[in-house]
Scaffold this motif. Structure first.
Motif, PDB file in Angstrom:
ATOM      1  N   TYR A  92      -1.716  -1.626   5.802  1.00 21.43           N
ATOM      2  CA  TYR A  92      -0.561  -0.714   5.834  1.00 21.43           C
ATOM      3  C   TYR A  92      -0.994   0.690   5.413  1.00 21.43           C
ATOM      4  O   TYR A  92      -0.698   1.675   6.086  1.00 21.43           O
ATOM      5  CB  TYR A  92       0.507  -1.281   4.899  1.00 21.43           C
ATOM      6  CG  TYR A  92       1.623  -0.357   4.508  1.00 21.43           C
ATOM      7  CD1 TYR A  92       2.723  -0.152   5.339  1.00 21.43           C
ATOM      8  CD2 TYR A  92       1.619   0.283   3.270  1.00 21.43           C
ATOM      9  CE1 TYR A  92       3.764   0.679   4.962  1.00 21.43           C
ATOM     10  CE2 TYR A  92       2.653   1.107   2.880  1.00 21.43           C
ATOM     11  CZ  TYR A  92       3.725   1.304   3.727  1.00 21.43           C
ATOM     12  OH  TYR A  92       4.752   2.120   3.339  1.00 21.43           O
ATOM     13  N   HIS A 127       2.667  -4.987   9.131  1.00 16.08           N
ATOM     14  CA  HIS A 127       2.006  -5.557   7.952  1.00 16.08           C
ATOM     15  C   HIS A 127       2.965  -5.870   6.808  1.00 16.08           C
ATOM     16  O   HIS A 127       2.644  -6.698   5.981  1.00 16.08           O
ATOM     17  CB  HIS A 127       0.847  -4.693   7.420  1.00 16.08           C
ATOM     18  CG  HIS A 127      -0.119  -4.242   8.466  1.00 16.08           C
ATOM     19  ND1 HIS A 127      -0.895  -5.117   9.182  1.00 16.08           N
ATOM     20  CD2 HIS A 127      -0.400  -3.007   8.937  1.00 16.08           C
ATOM     21  CE1 HIS A 127      -1.624  -4.440  10.046  1.00 16.08           C
ATOM     22  NE2 HIS A 127      -1.344  -3.167   9.925  1.00 16.08           N
ATOM     23  N   SER A 128       4.122  -5.210   6.696  1.00 16.62           N
ATOM     24  CA  SER A 128       5.054  -5.561   5.624  1.00 16.62           C
ATOM     25  C   SER A 128       6.010  -6.636   6.119  1.00 16.62           C
ATOM     26  O   SER A 128       6.382  -6.668   7.277  1.00 16.62           O
ATOM     27  CB  SER A 128       5.836  -4.341   5.145  1.00 16.62           C
ATOM     28  OG  SER A 128       6.673  -3.836   6.155  1.00 16.62           O
ATOM     29  N   PHE A 130       4.446  -7.411   0.890  1.00 19.23           N
ATOM     30  CA  PHE A 130       3.281  -7.724   1.715  1.00 19.23           C
ATOM     31  C   PHE A 130       2.775  -9.110   1.369  1.00 19.23           C
ATOM     32  O   PHE A 130       2.802  -9.516   0.204  1.00 19.23           O
ATOM     33  CB  PHE A 130       2.170  -6.679   1.493  1.00 19.23           C
ATOM     34  CG  PHE A 130       2.585  -5.298   1.893  1.00 19.23           C
ATOM     35  CD1 PHE A 130       2.386  -4.852   3.188  1.00 19.23           C
ATOM     36  CD2 PHE A 130       3.224  -4.459   1.000  1.00 19.23           C
ATOM     37  CE1 PHE A 130       2.795  -3.590   3.578  1.00 19.23           C
ATOM     38  CE2 PHE A 130       3.637  -3.194   1.380  1.00 19.23           C
ATOM     39  CZ  PHE A 130       3.424  -2.760   2.671  1.00 19.23           C
ATOM     40  N   LEU A 183      -1.445  -5.121   2.541  1.00 20.79           N
ATOM     41  CA  LEU A 183      -1.152  -3.830   1.913  1.00 20.79           C
ATOM     42  C   LEU A 183      -2.221  -2.804   2.262  1.00 20.79           C
ATOM     43  O   LEU A 183      -1.908  -1.652   2.589  1.00 20.79           O
ATOM     44  CB  LEU A 183      -1.028  -3.985   0.399  1.00 20.79           C
ATOM     45  CG  LEU A 183      -0.791  -2.707  -0.399  1.00 20.79           C
ATOM     46  CD1 LEU A 183       0.475  -1.986   0.049  1.00 20.79           C
ATOM     47  CD2 LEU A 183      -0.743  -3.025  -1.889  1.00 20.79           C
TER      48      LEU A 183
END
Length: 100
Positions: free
Chosen positions: A67, A31-32, A58, A64
């Motif tokens: 995550y 996700h990042s 992100f 975010l």
């Protein structure tokens, strides 16, 4: 883009590296678009209590949130929390990388 910045101080200075390694596990969460854990250089004479900084980028709030919802996030928090003293976090929304 969301910039996620978290400052940590560690209770015992001999555990800074253990905390850094623990926080590095967060980089395994998808996700990042960018993730790093770095030591504070402590060159500011007025404020040197921060030992480590987590910096991540992100795409958007949804990335975010995903995550932070990942099981590894909770697992890492459980391991690191007893070793840390200070934790300050900021999530800032930006249009992208600055250009002069």
């Amino acid at each position: 883009m969301i910039r996620h910045i978290v400052f940590f101080s560690v209770r015992r200075k001999d555990e800074v590296e253990a905390v850094r390694k623990g926080l590095m596990a967060l980089g395994d969460i998808p996700h990042s678009s960018f993730f790093e854990v770095v030591a504070n250089t402590k060159v500011d004479p007025l404020s040197d209590e921060v030992d480590l900084v987590v910096y991540a980028e992100f795409e958007d709030q949804a990335a975010l949130a995903a995550y932070k919802a990942h099981p590894l996030y909770d697992e890492t928090t459980r391991k690191v929390r007893p070793l840390r003293e200070l934790r300050l976090s900021a999530d800032v929304e930006t249009l992208g990388r600055p250009t002069r």
